[in-house]
Design a protein around this motif. Structure first.
Motif, PDB file in Angstrom:
ATOM      1  N   LEU A  99      -2.094   6.644   5.478  1.00  0.00           N
ATOM      2  CA  LEU A  99      -1.639   5.905   4.316  1.00  0.00           C
ATOM      3  C   LEU A  99      -0.445   5.020   4.662  1.00  0.00           C
ATOM      4  CD1 LEU A  99      -1.554   7.325   0.767  1.00  0.00           C
ATOM      5  CD2 LEU A  99       0.297   5.875   1.550  1.00  0.00           C
ATOM      6  N   ALA A 100       0.498   5.540   5.460  1.00  0.00           N
ATOM      7  CA  ALA A 100       1.664   4.746   5.860  1.00  0.00           C
ATOM      8  C   ALA A 100       1.229   3.547   6.691  1.00  0.00           C
ATOM      9  CB  ALA A 100       2.648   5.613   6.637  1.00  0.00           C
ATOM     10  N   GLN A 101       0.281   3.758   7.595  1.00  0.00           N
ATOM     11  CA  GLN A 101      -0.211   2.649   8.415  1.00  0.00           C
ATOM     12  C   GLN A 101      -0.959   1.625   7.559  1.00  0.00           C
ATOM     13  OE1 GLN A 101      -2.332   5.152  11.333  1.00  0.00           O
ATOM     14  NE2 GLN A 101      -1.049   4.207  12.899  1.00  0.00           N
ATOM     15  N   GLU A 102      -1.720   2.121   6.578  1.00  0.00           N
ATOM     16  CA  GLU A 102      -2.443   1.211   5.696  1.00  0.00           C
ATOM     17  C   GLU A 102      -1.476   0.337   4.902  1.00  0.00           C
ATOM     18  OE1 GLU A 102      -5.470   1.415   1.828  1.00  0.00           O
ATOM     19  OE2 GLU A 102      -4.904   3.238   2.913  1.00  0.00           O
ATOM     20  N   ARG A 103      -0.408   0.946   4.379  1.00  0.00           N
ATOM     21  CA  ARG A 103       0.586   0.170   3.632  1.00  0.00           C
ATOM     22  C   ARG A 103       1.222  -0.886   4.530  1.00  0.00           C
ATOM     23  NH1 ARG A 103       2.296   2.513  -1.320  1.00  0.00           N
ATOM     24  NH2 ARG A 103       0.395   3.425  -2.193  1.00  0.00           N
ATOM     25  N   ARG A 104       1.457  -0.501   5.780  1.00  0.00           N
ATOM     26  CA  ARG A 104       2.073  -1.458   6.715  1.00  0.00           C
ATOM     27  C   ARG A 104       1.126  -2.619   6.994  1.00  0.00           C
ATOM     28  NH1 ARG A 104       5.096   0.212  12.354  1.00  0.00           N
ATOM     29  NH2 ARG A 104       6.158  -1.768  12.661  1.00  0.00           N
ATOM     30  N   ASN A 105      -0.168  -2.304   7.192  1.00  0.00           N
ATOM     31  CA  ASN A 105      -1.157  -3.355   7.463  1.00  0.00           C
ATOM     32  C   ASN A 105      -1.349  -4.269   6.263  1.00  0.00           C
ATOM     33  OD1 ASN A 105      -1.569  -2.308  10.023  1.00  0.00           O
ATOM     34  ND2 ASN A 105      -3.310  -1.049   9.393  1.00  0.00           N
ATOM     35  N   GLN A 106      -1.076  -3.742   5.070  1.00  0.00           N
ATOM     36  CA  GLN A 106      -1.213  -4.544   3.854  1.00  0.00           C
ATOM     37  C   GLN A 106       0.013  -5.406   3.590  1.00  0.00           C
ATOM     38  OE1 GLN A 106      -2.029  -1.557   0.904  1.00  0.00           O
ATOM     39  NE2 GLN A 106      -4.240  -1.491   1.347  1.00  0.00           N
ATOM     40  N   GLY A 107       1.002  -5.330   4.460  1.00  0.00           N
ATOM     41  CA  GLY A 107       2.173  -6.190   4.342  1.00  0.00           C
ATOM     42  C   GLY A 107       3.356  -5.581   3.630  1.00  0.00           C
ATOM     43  N   ALA A 108       3.325  -4.287   3.393  1.00  0.00           N
ATOM     44  CA  ALA A 108       4.475  -3.651   2.752  1.00  0.00           C
ATOM     45  C   ALA A 108       5.704  -3.784   3.643  1.00  0.00           C
ATOM     46  CB  ALA A 108       4.180  -2.176   2.473  1.00  0.00           C
ATOM     47  N   SER A 109       6.848  -3.942   3.051  1.00  0.00           N
ATOM     48  CA  SER A 109       8.077  -4.092   3.820  1.00  0.00           C
ATOM     49  C   SER A 109       8.470  -2.769   4.470  1.00  0.00           C
ATOM     50  CB  SER A 109       9.217  -4.570   2.912  1.00  0.00           C
ATOM     51  OG  SER A 109       9.577  -3.552   1.989  1.00  0.00           O
ATOM     52  N   SER A 110       9.265  -2.876   5.511  1.00  0.00           N
ATOM     53  CA  SER A 110       9.738  -1.666   6.182  1.00  0.00           C
ATOM     54  C   SER A 110      10.534  -0.796   5.218  1.00  0.00           C
ATOM     55  CB  SER A 110      10.592  -2.035   7.395  1.00  0.00           C
ATOM     56  OG  SER A 110       9.828  -2.723   8.358  1.00  0.00           O
ATOM     57  N   PHE A 111      11.294  -1.439   4.337  1.00  0.00           N
ATOM     58  CA  PHE A 111      12.095  -0.683   3.369  1.00  0.00           C
ATOM     59  C   PHE A 111      11.198   0.120   2.443  1.00  0.00           C
ATOM     60  CE2 PHE A 111      14.016  -0.374  -0.852  1.00  0.00           C
ATOM     61  CZ  PHE A 111      15.167   0.348  -0.551  1.00  0.00           C
ATOM     62  N   ASP A 112      10.108  -0.493   1.957  1.00  0.00           N
ATOM     63  CA  ASP A 112       9.213   0.212   1.039  1.00  0.00           C
ATOM     64  C   ASP A 112       8.540   1.396   1.730  1.00  0.00           C
ATOM     65  OD1 ASP A 112       9.792  -1.449  -1.074  1.00  0.00           O
ATOM     66  OD2 ASP A 112       8.113  -2.817  -0.699  1.00  0.00           O
ATOM     67  N   ILE A 113       8.128   1.194   2.984  1.00  0.00           N
ATOM     68  CA  ILE A 113       7.487   2.290   3.719  1.00  0.00           C
ATOM     69  C   ILE A 113       8.484   3.409   3.985  1.00  0.00           C
ATOM     70  CG2 ILE A 113       6.336   2.938   5.866  1.00  0.00           C
ATOM     71  CD1 ILE A 113       5.185   0.118   5.978  1.00  0.00           C
ATOM     72  N   LEU A 114       9.686   3.008   4.381  1.00  0.00           N
ATOM     73  CA  LEU A 114      10.720   3.999   4.667  1.00  0.00           C
ATOM     74  C   LEU A 114      11.043   4.818   3.423  1.00  0.00           C
ATOM     75  CD1 LEU A 114      12.730   5.103   6.750  1.00  0.00           C
ATOM     76  CD2 LEU A 114      14.337   3.339   6.022  1.00  0.00           C
ATOM     77  N   ARG A 115      11.149   4.150   2.285  1.00  0.00           N
ATOM     78  CA  ARG A 115      11.444   4.853   1.036  1.00  0.00           C
ATOM     79  C   ARG A 115      10.303   5.792   0.657  1.00  0.00           C
ATOM     80  NH1 ARG A 115      12.621   1.213  -4.118  1.00  0.00           N
ATOM     81  NH2 ARG A 115      10.479   0.594  -3.606  1.00  0.00           N
ATOM     82  N   LEU A 116       9.067   5.347   0.840  1.00  0.00           N
ATOM     83  CA  LEU A 116       7.908   6.180   0.518  1.00  0.00           C
ATOM     84  C   LEU A 116       7.889   7.439   1.382  1.00  0.00           C
ATOM     85  CD1 LEU A 116       5.212   6.375  -1.098  1.00  0.00           C
ATOM     86  CD2 LEU A 116       4.124   5.244   0.855  1.00  0.00           C
ATOM     87  N   VAL A 117       8.173   7.261   2.675  1.00  0.00           N
ATOM     88  CA  VAL A 117       8.171   8.398   3.603  1.00  0.00           C
ATOM     89  C   VAL A 117       9.310   9.352   3.282  1.00  0.00           C
ATOM     90  CG1 VAL A 117       8.513   9.061   6.012  1.00  0.00           C
ATOM     91  CG2 VAL A 117       6.984   7.160   5.449  1.00  0.00           C
ATOM     92  N   ARG A 118      10.498   8.798   3.071  1.00  0.00           N
ATOM     93  CA  ARG A 118      11.657   9.653   2.790  1.00  0.00           C
ATOM     94  C   ARG A 118      11.480  10.475   1.526  1.00  0.00           C
ATOM     95  NH1 ARG A 118      16.983   5.901   4.194  1.00  0.00           N
ATOM     96  NH2 ARG A 118      16.876   6.134   6.454  1.00  0.00           N
ATOM     97  N   ASP A 119      10.697   9.943   0.566  1.00  0.00           N
ATOM     98  CA  ASP A 119      10.432  10.670  -0.683  1.00  0.00           C
ATOM     99  C   ASP A 119       9.239  11.605  -0.551  1.00  0.00           C
ATOM    100  OD1 ASP A 119      12.538   9.438  -1.927  1.00  0.00           O
ATOM    101  OD2 ASP A 119      11.324   7.925  -2.945  1.00  0.00           O
ATOM    102  N   ASN A 120       8.782  11.825   0.692  1.00  0.00           N
ATOM    103  CA  ASN A 120       7.639  12.710   0.940  1.00  0.00           C
ATOM    104  C   ASN A 120       6.414  12.265   0.132  1.00  0.00           C
ATOM    105  OD1 ASN A 120       6.252  14.942   2.034  1.00  0.00           O
ATOM    106  ND2 ASN A 120       6.735  16.189   0.241  1.00  0.00           N
TER     107      ASN A 120
END
Length: 318
Positions: free
Chosen positions: A113-134
């Protein structure tokens, strides 16, 4: 205009205890993870995990990341006290304080899911926040709930009944393994008597004469080592009879027995060994003051990485 609907987010912040976290860490070596830290986002391989019960060090090898050729095939580590690590359902979070933190996504579905969000153009900040919030903001159909540690905490082999032990300064670490009812217990304390009492209470139904056995062993040990302080007696007066200066030393009553509440780590380990002999487990020493404990260096944040040679990165102590 459609009526707003209430969305109830699933609870994803259940955390593992220290004993579960240690067992998880021991299964993590060789796994592919998604690493998320302030300046680093991408896939990595866990090259090694070292711990002595008190400190943990995780060695990571960064896989080549798109757009970050300068970071390709680099190795570094994160390390600190066991309390620096928190195990959630999809991530292992690390915090060294001072705003320094990182997350290792170990769950395959969460990694995808994290890789998919990255491939869809999500910003590093958005991915980092999503991961940090488990991944808490996601709905159940996007990422199903999992218990802390996921599959890495099921069917873990053991080397037989034993207690992992370590002492550092005044602190004592004890973690039972292969002992039914104690698998999820661990202690890190400056008050080791609580460990002795907890184990005596646990094994009392199986070994009803356990305390008399410990008392006899303690009497024999003191007889052979006159400079040693007794640890168990039938009364406080008897406990400190040969040391009048310690007559007011604090103690704790356990049934008809008086126990020295100021146990040293040495005395506590001696009692643990005797309990093990009576109850069928051994002690496994993980380290001590005379050894270099892993993880005491500062966290290897991205801005601290300094190249030291081919595929090597060291921590800049600043």
């Amino acid at each position: 205009m459609p009526e707003p609907r209430e969305v109830i987010l699933p609870e994803r912040r259940d955390t593992a205890n220290k004993a579960q976290t240690l067992r998880f860490l021991e299964q993590l070596s060789g796994r592919t993870v998604f690493y998320a830290e302030r300046r680093l986002l991408g896939m990595a391989t866990v090259a090694s995990v070292k711990h002595d019960g008190l400190y943990v060090s995780i060695g990571l090898s960064i896989d080549p990341w798109p757009g970050s050729p300068e970071m390709a095939d680099k190795s570094f580590s994160i390390g600190g006290p066991l309390s620096s690590y928190t195990l959630y359902s999809h991530i292992l979070a690390f915090s060294a304080g001072y705003g320094i933190s990182a997350s290792l996504v170990f769950d395959p579905d969460a990694i995808a899911l994290a890789q998919e969000r990255r491939n869809q153009g999500a910003s590093s900040f958005d991915i980092l926040r999503l991961v940090r919030d488990n991944f808490a903001p996601l709905l159940e159909d996007e990422l199903p709930f999992a218990p802390p540690g996921g599959d890495l905490l099921t069917d873990i082999p053991t080397d037989g009944p034993q207690c992992l032990v370590n002492a550092s300064g005044q602190r004592l670490f004890v973690h039972p393994r292969g002992l039914p009812g104690l698998e999820d217990r661990s202690w890190e304390t400056e008050y080791p008597l609580q460990i002795i009492i907890a184990l005596c209470q646990h094994f009392e139904p199986q070994v009803p004469e356990l305390m008399p056995q410990l008392l006899a062993r303690d009497h024999a040990f003191v007889a052979q080592h006159p400079d040693s302080l007794a640890t168990i007696a039938l009364s406080a007066d008897e406990l400190f009879a040969h040391r009048p200066a310690l007559a007011m030393f604090y103690h704790q009553e356990y049934g008809p027995y008086s126990l020295n509440a100021g146990l040293s780590n040495e005395a506590a380990l001696r009692l643990l060994a005797w309990i093990g002999e009576a109850c069928g487990f051994s002690l496994k020493w993980l380290g001590g003051d005379d050894q270099t404990t892993p993880g005491q260096a500062a966290f290897n944040s991205a801005w601290q990485l300094e190249e030291e040679g081919p595929f090597e990165v060291r921590v800049s102590q600043r």
